[in-house]
Design a protein around this motif. Structure first.
Motif, PDB file in Angstrom:
ATOM      1  N   VAL A  73      40.101  25.530  33.804  1.00 20.27           N
ATOM      2  CA  VAL A  73      39.087  26.017  34.769  1.00 20.27           C
ATOM      3  C   VAL A  73      38.033  26.809  34.016  1.00 20.27           C
ATOM      4  O   VAL A  73      38.375  27.783  33.322  1.00 20.27           O
ATOM      5  CB  VAL A  73      39.724  26.890  35.869  1.00 20.27           C
ATOM      6  N   PRO A  74      36.764  26.409  34.064  1.00 17.74           N
ATOM      7  CA  PRO A  74      35.719  27.203  33.396  1.00 17.74           C
ATOM      8  C   PRO A  74      35.550  28.573  34.069  1.00 17.74           C
ATOM      9  O   PRO A  74      35.821  28.747  35.249  1.00 17.74           O
ATOM     10  CB  PRO A  74      34.467  26.339  33.544  1.00 17.74           C
ATOM     11  N   ALA A  75      35.103  29.541  33.262  1.00 16.15           N
ATOM     12  CA  ALA A  75      34.924  30.903  33.787  1.00 16.15           C
ATOM     13  C   ALA A  75      33.899  30.951  34.917  1.00 16.15           C
ATOM     14  O   ALA A  75      33.988  31.786  35.822  1.00 16.15           O
ATOM     15  CB  ALA A  75      34.513  31.844  32.658  1.00 16.15           C
ATOM     16  N   SER A  76      32.917  30.051  34.899  1.00 14.48           N
ATOM     17  CA  SER A  76      31.885  30.049  35.945  1.00 14.48           C
ATOM     18  C   SER A  76      32.440  29.671  37.307  1.00 14.48           C
ATOM     19  O   SER A  76      31.839  29.975  38.335  1.00 14.48           O
ATOM     20  CB  SER A  76      30.757  29.097  35.555  1.00 14.48           C
ATOM     21  N   ALA A  77      33.613  28.970  37.301  1.00 10.82           N
ATOM     22  CA  ALA A  77      34.207  28.574  38.577  1.00 10.82           C
ATOM     23  C   ALA A  77      35.179  29.619  39.111  1.00 10.82           C
ATOM     24  O   ALA A  77      35.703  29.458  40.220  1.00 10.82           O
ATOM     25  CB  ALA A  77      34.932  27.242  38.407  1.00 10.82           C
ATOM     26  N   MET A  78      35.429  30.684  38.357  1.00 14.14           N
ATOM     27  CA  MET A  78      36.342  31.743  38.800  1.00 14.14           C
ATOM     28  C   MET A  78      35.584  32.787  39.622  1.00 14.14           C
ATOM     29  O   MET A  78      34.357  32.922  39.525  1.00 14.14           O
ATOM     30  CB  MET A  78      36.994  32.404  37.591  1.00 14.14           C
ATOM     31  N   LYS A  79      36.323  33.521  40.433  1.00 18.59           N
ATOM     32  CA  LYS A  79      35.723  34.643  41.178  1.00 18.59           C
ATOM     33  C   LYS A  79      35.203  35.674  40.182  1.00 18.59           C
ATOM     34  O   LYS A  79      35.849  35.959  39.164  1.00 18.59           O
ATOM     35  CB  LYS A  79      36.752  35.287  42.110  1.00 18.59           C
ATOM     36  N   GLN A  80      34.063  36.231  40.492  1.00 28.11           N
ATOM     37  CA  GLN A  80      33.446  37.195  39.579  1.00 28.11           C
ATOM     38  C   GLN A  80      34.016  38.605  39.704  1.00 28.11           C
ATOM     39  O   GLN A  80      33.703  39.471  38.900  1.00 28.11           O
ATOM     40  CB  GLN A  80      31.930  37.241  39.815  1.00 28.11           C
ATOM     41  N   GLY A  81      34.837  38.830  40.716  1.00 26.33           N
ATOM     42  CA  GLY A  81      35.447  40.155  40.877  1.00 26.33           C
ATOM     43  C   GLY A  81      36.795  40.047  41.550  1.00 26.33           C
ATOM     44  O   GLY A  81      36.904  39.476  42.639  1.00 26.33           O
ATOM     45  N   GLU A  82      37.834  40.536  40.890  1.00 27.57           N
ATOM     46  CA  GLU A  82      39.174  40.530  41.456  1.00 27.57           C
ATOM     47  C   GLU A  82      39.886  41.815  41.054  1.00 27.57           C
ATOM     48  O   GLU A  82      39.716  42.306  39.936  1.00 27.57           O
ATOM     49  CB  GLU A  82      39.980  39.335  40.935  1.00 27.57           C
ATOM     50  N   VAL A  83      40.676  42.371  41.981  1.00 27.76           N
ATOM     51  CA  VAL A  83      41.461  43.583  41.732  1.00 27.76           C
ATOM     52  C   VAL A  83      42.897  43.293  42.140  1.00 27.76           C
ATOM     53  O   VAL A  83      43.141  42.791  43.254  1.00 27.76           O
ATOM     54  CB  VAL A  83      40.919  44.791  42.527  1.00 27.76           C
ATOM     55  N   TYR A  84      43.851  43.611  41.257  1.00 26.01           N
ATOM     56  CA  TYR A  84      45.268  43.350  41.534  1.00 26.01           C
ATOM     57  C   TYR A  84      46.069  44.617  41.295  1.00 26.01           C
ATOM     58  O   TYR A  84      45.780  45.392  40.368  1.00 26.01           O
ATOM     59  CB  TYR A  84      45.808  42.226  40.633  1.00 26.01           C
ATOM     60  N   PHE A  85      47.066  44.819  42.134  1.00 26.03           N
ATOM     61  CA  PHE A  85      48.034  45.905  41.954  1.00 26.03           C
ATOM     62  C   PHE A  85      49.411  45.258  41.797  1.00 26.03           C
ATOM     63  O   PHE A  85      49.915  44.612  42.724  1.00 26.03           O
ATOM     64  CB  PHE A  85      48.031  46.858  43.157  1.00 26.03           C
ATOM     65  N   LEU A  86      50.001  45.449  40.654  1.00 24.23           N
ATOM     66  CA  LEU A  86      51.308  44.860  40.375  1.00 24.23           C
ATOM     67  C   LEU A  86      52.368  45.925  40.533  1.00 24.23           C
ATOM     68  O   LEU A  86      52.370  46.932  39.818  1.00 24.23           O
ATOM     69  CB  LEU A  86      51.326  44.280  38.953  1.00 24.23           C
ATOM     70  N   ILE A  87      53.285  45.714  41.475  1.00 31.91           N
ATOM     71  CA  ILE A  87      54.335  46.695  41.774  1.00 31.91           C
ATOM     72  C   ILE A  87      55.688  46.030  41.559  1.00 31.91           C
ATOM     73  O   ILE A  87      56.038  45.042  42.232  1.00 31.91           O
ATOM     74  CB  ILE A  87      54.210  47.196  43.234  1.00 31.91           C
ATOM     75  N   SER A 102      57.240  52.955  41.992  1.00 33.11           N
ATOM     76  CA  SER A 102      55.922  52.903  41.354  1.00 33.11           C
ATOM     77  C   SER A 102      54.789  52.878  42.371  1.00 33.11           C
ATOM     78  O   SER A 102      53.624  53.061  42.024  1.00 33.11           O
ATOM     79  CB  SER A 102      55.832  51.669  40.448  1.00 33.11           C
ATOM     80  N   LEU A 103      55.152  52.614  43.646  1.00 37.30           N
ATOM     81  CA  LEU A 103      54.124  52.626  44.683  1.00 37.30           C
ATOM     82  C   LEU A 103      53.511  54.007  44.860  1.00 37.30           C
ATOM     83  O   LEU A 103      52.360  54.144  45.276  1.00 37.30           O
ATOM     84  CB  LEU A 103      54.731  52.143  46.009  1.00 37.30           C
ATOM     85  N   LEU A 104      54.287  55.053  44.525  1.00 33.76           N
ATOM     86  CA  LEU A 104      53.757  56.417  44.639  1.00 33.76           C
ATOM     87  C   LEU A 104      52.569  56.638  43.720  1.00 33.76           C
ATOM     88  O   LEU A 104      51.666  57.423  44.038  1.00 33.76           O
ATOM     89  CB  LEU A 104      54.858  57.436  44.345  1.00 33.76           C
ATOM     90  N   THR A 105      52.608  55.977  42.565  1.00 38.63           N
ATOM     91  CA  THR A 105      51.474  56.138  41.636  1.00 38.63           C
ATOM     92  C   THR A 105      50.174  55.610  42.215  1.00 38.63           C
ATOM     93  O   THR A 105      49.094  55.984  41.775  1.00 38.63           O
ATOM     94  CB  THR A 105      51.774  55.413  40.315  1.00 38.63           C
ATOM     95  N   LEU A 106      50.299  54.710  43.192  1.00 35.00           N
ATOM     96  CA  LEU A 106      49.106  54.203  43.872  1.00 35.00           C
ATOM     97  C   LEU A 106      48.800  54.985  45.147  1.00 35.00           C
ATOM     98  O   LEU A 106      47.645  55.327  45.419  1.00 35.00           O
ATOM     99  CB  LEU A 106      49.294  52.719  44.195  1.00 35.00           C
ATOM    100  N   VAL A 107      49.858  55.269  45.904  1.00 37.29           N
ATOM    101  CA  VAL A 107      49.650  55.914  47.204  1.00 37.29           C
ATOM    102  C   VAL A 107      49.227  57.365  47.046  1.00 37.29           C
ATOM    103  O   VAL A 107      48.363  57.861  47.784  1.00 37.29           O
ATOM    104  CB  VAL A 107      50.936  55.814  48.047  1.00 37.29           C
ATOM    105  N   LEU A 108      49.843  58.074  46.072  1.00 36.66           N
ATOM    106  CA  LEU A 108      49.535  59.489  45.919  1.00 36.66           C
ATOM    107  C   LEU A 108      48.058  59.748  45.619  1.00 36.66           C
ATOM    108  O   LEU A 108      47.430  60.604  46.262  1.00 36.66           O
ATOM    109  CB  LEU A 108      50.432  60.094  44.832  1.00 36.66           C
TER     110      LEU A 108
END
Length: 467
Positions: free
Chosen positions: A141-155, A160-166
Motif C-alpha cells: 500500500v503506498p503511503a499516499s493511500a494511507m490515512k494522514q492522521g491516526e492515533v492508537y492506544f494500546l492497552i 495500564s489504563l490508569l496511565t491514560l485515564v488519570l
C-alpha cells in the motif's frame, strides 16, 4: 432557581455537550477530511483475499488471477502479489512478477511500524495454505493511500489504563475546579451585594452597609455604584427631611406672622367701629396701625408667591441695557427718607461716571432693596449703612455694609438657604426666603454674591455682576 444551581447546571450540561460534540465532530471530520486506509484495516483486508483464494476446492491459476484482479479493482491503489514458499511470484497485479528471497522479505519488514510514519510503502505479508502447500500474499500500500492522521492506544493490562485515564481526569478536572472557584467567588460577591441592597435603609440613624470590593470588573464597578448610590440616597433623604422640617417651620411661622397682625387689626377695627377712642389723633393712630399691619401681611403674601415661583422654576430675566448707577442712586435716595429720624448714617459711594449693564432692572432693584432691608432690620444698632458701587474691567461690584450685631459664625454658611432664619426666637419679620431669592436673581445674571460678618464690627454683602 438559585443562581448557584443555574451555574452548576450550566457547567455540567456544557461539559457533557462539549464532550458529545467533540466525539461527533471528530468522527465526522475524520471521515470527511482524513480519507484513506487505516493501519488496522490492512491485515483484515489481506486476510479476506486469502480466504477468498482458499475457498476454491483446487488451486487454479485462473481462479487466483480472478480473485486478485477483483481485489485490485476494488482497491486500485494496492498492489497484490501471490508468492510461493520459495519467494517466486505466481501472479502480480502490477505485471512485474518479481522473485523475493528471504533477505528481500526481511528488508521489507524492517523498521516497521516506523516506516509507516514516513513517506514509504506499507507491506503486509499474509500466509496462505492450499492443498498442503504454503503460499504468501504480499500486499503493498503506498503511503499516499494511507490515512494522514491516526492515533492508537494500546492497552495490554487494565492497570495500564490508569496511565491514560488519570491524565484525562486531571486535564478535565482543572477547568472544572477553576470554573467552580470562579462561580463560587462570583456567587459570594453577588450574595453580598444582594444582602446590602436588602439592608439598605434611607433613615440616617440606621447603619449603612458598605461593600468593599477592590476588583475592577463589572461586579466591582457595580459595588462602587451601590456605595455611591447608598450615600447619595442618604444625602438626598436628609435634604428632603431638612426641607420638610423647614416647611413645617414655615407654616408655623406663617401662621404666627399672620395671626399676630390680624389680632392687632381686629382690635383696632373693633375700637374704630364702636367709637371707643378719645380723639381724632387716636383714631389716626389706630388707622395707621391697621395700614402697617396690612402692608406687612401683603409683604408676607408676596414672599409666599416668591416661594411658589421658586418651586416652579419660573424665575426668568429680561436683559436690557440700563444705567445701573442711576438705579442705585434712586434707591439710595429713597432710603434717605426711610432712615430719616432713625439716627442711622447712610454712606453712599457711587462713581461720577455712569455704569451701564445688561440687567433685569426690576429684579436687581429687588436685590438691592432686600439687602438694604436686612441691613436696616438687623444692623440698625450699629447706626451705619453703607452702599458702594464701583466698576472693574470685566465686572461691576456693589457692596452693602452695616455695623450692627452681625451674623454669628455658625449661621453664616446657611444664610442663603431657603426658610433659614438667624433669629430663631421670632425676632424680626419674614419667612427666611429673601436672601435665597436674592442669590437666585444674582446667579441668573451670571453673577455671584458673598457675605462676611464680624459681629458688632461689620457685616458686608458683596454682589459681583459681569459686564
Amino acid at each position: 432557581m438559585k443562581l448557584r444551581t443555574k451555574l452548576w447546571l450550566s457547567l455540567v450540561i456544557s461539559a457533557a455537550l462539549s464532550m458529545v460534540l467533540f466525539g461527533y465532530t471528530t468522527v465526522w471530520i475524520g471521515k470527511a477530511a482524513n480519507k484513506g486506509y487505516a493501519l488496522l484495516e490492512l491485515n483484515p483486508l489481506a486476510q479476506s483475499v486469502v480466504d477468498a483464494v482458499e475457498e476454491h476446492p483446487e488451486f487454479q491459476l485462473d481462479a487466483l488471477k480472478q480473485t486478485l484482479d477483483r481485489a485490485h479493482a476494488d482497491h486500485p491503489a494496492i498492489r497484490w502479489v501471490w508468492l510461493d514458499d520459495q519467494g517466486h511470484s505466481i501472479y502480480d497485479t502490477a505485471g512485474m512478477n518479481p522473485t523475493f528471497t528471504f533477505h528481500d522479505l526481511a528488508m521489507l519488514m524492517r523498521k516497521m511500524p516506523e516506516r509507516y510514519l514516513k513517506d514509504n510503502e506499507v507491506p503486509i505479508l499474509t500466509p496462505a495454505t492450499k492443498n498442503g502447500q504454503t503460499y504468501f500474499l504480499l500486499m503493498s500500500v503506498p503511503a499516499s493511500a494511507m490515512k494522514q492522521g491516526e492515533v492508537y492506544f494500546l492497552i495490554r493490562k487494565l492497570s495500564s489504563l490508569l496511565t491514560l485515564v488519570l491524565p484525562l481526569i486531571l486535564s478535565f478536572s482543572v477547568p472544572f475546579v477553576v470554573a467552580l472557584w470562579l462561580f463560587s467567588t462570583l456567587n459570594k460577591r453577588i450574595r453580598k451585594l444582594n444582602l446590602a441592597l436588602n439592608q439598605l435603609n434611607i433613615q440616617s440613624d440606621s447603619p449603612l452597609v458598605e461593600l468593599v470590593d477592590t476588583s475592577k470588573d463589572e461586579l466591582g464597578q457595580l459595588s462602587q455604584h451601590y456605595n455611591s448610590m447608598a450615600h447619595r440616597i442618604r444625602s438626598q433623604f436628609a435634604e428632603i427631611q431638612q426641607f420638610e422640617n423647614k416647611r413645617r417651620l414655615l407654616l408655623s411661622n406663617l401662621s404666627h406672622d399672620l395671626r399676630t397682625p390680624l389680632t392687632t387689626m381686629l382690635g383696632c377695627a373693633e375700637m374704630i367701629r364702636s367709637g371707643n377712642y378719645e380723639d381724632q389723633k387716636e383714631l389716626q393712630t389706630r388707622a395707621k396701625i391697621i395700614l402697617q399691619r396690612c402692608r406687612y401681611m401683603d409683604k408676607l403674601l408676596d414672599q409666599m408667591l416668591d416661594i411658589s415661583r421658586h418651586d416652579a422654576g419660573n424665575l426668568t430675566i429680561r436683559l436690557e441695557n440700563h444705567n445701573f448707577s442711576e438705579i442705585v442712586r434712586k434707591i439710595a435716595a429713597e432710603y434717605i427718607m426711610v432712615l430719616d429720624g432713625d439716627q442711622i448714617h447712610l454712606d453712599v459711594e457711587i462713581p461720577d461716571e455712569d455704569i451701564h449693564l445688561p440687567i433685569d432692572a426690576p429684579l436687581m432693584e429687588r436685590v438691592l432693596r432686600n439687602i438694604l432691608d436686612n441691613a436696616i432690620r438687623y444692623g440698625k444698632d450699629g447706626r451705619y449703612l453703607g452702599i458702594q458701587l464701583f466698576a472693574e474691567e470685566h465686572a461691576v461690584n456693589m457692596i452693602v455694609r452695616d455695623k450692627g450685631k452681625g451674623i454669628p459664625p455658625e449661621h453664616q454658611a446657611h444664610i442663603f438657604e431657603r426658610f433659614y432664619r438667624v433669629d430663631s426666637g421670632r425676632q424680626g419679620e419674614g419667612l427666611g426666603i429673601g436672601l435665597a431669592i436674592v442669590k437666585d436673581i444674582v446667579e441668573a445674571h451670571d453673577g455671584s454674591i458673598e457675605m462676611s460678618s464680624m459681629p458688632n464690627v461689620e457685616t458686608v454683602f458683596r454682589i459681583r455682576v459681569p459686564r
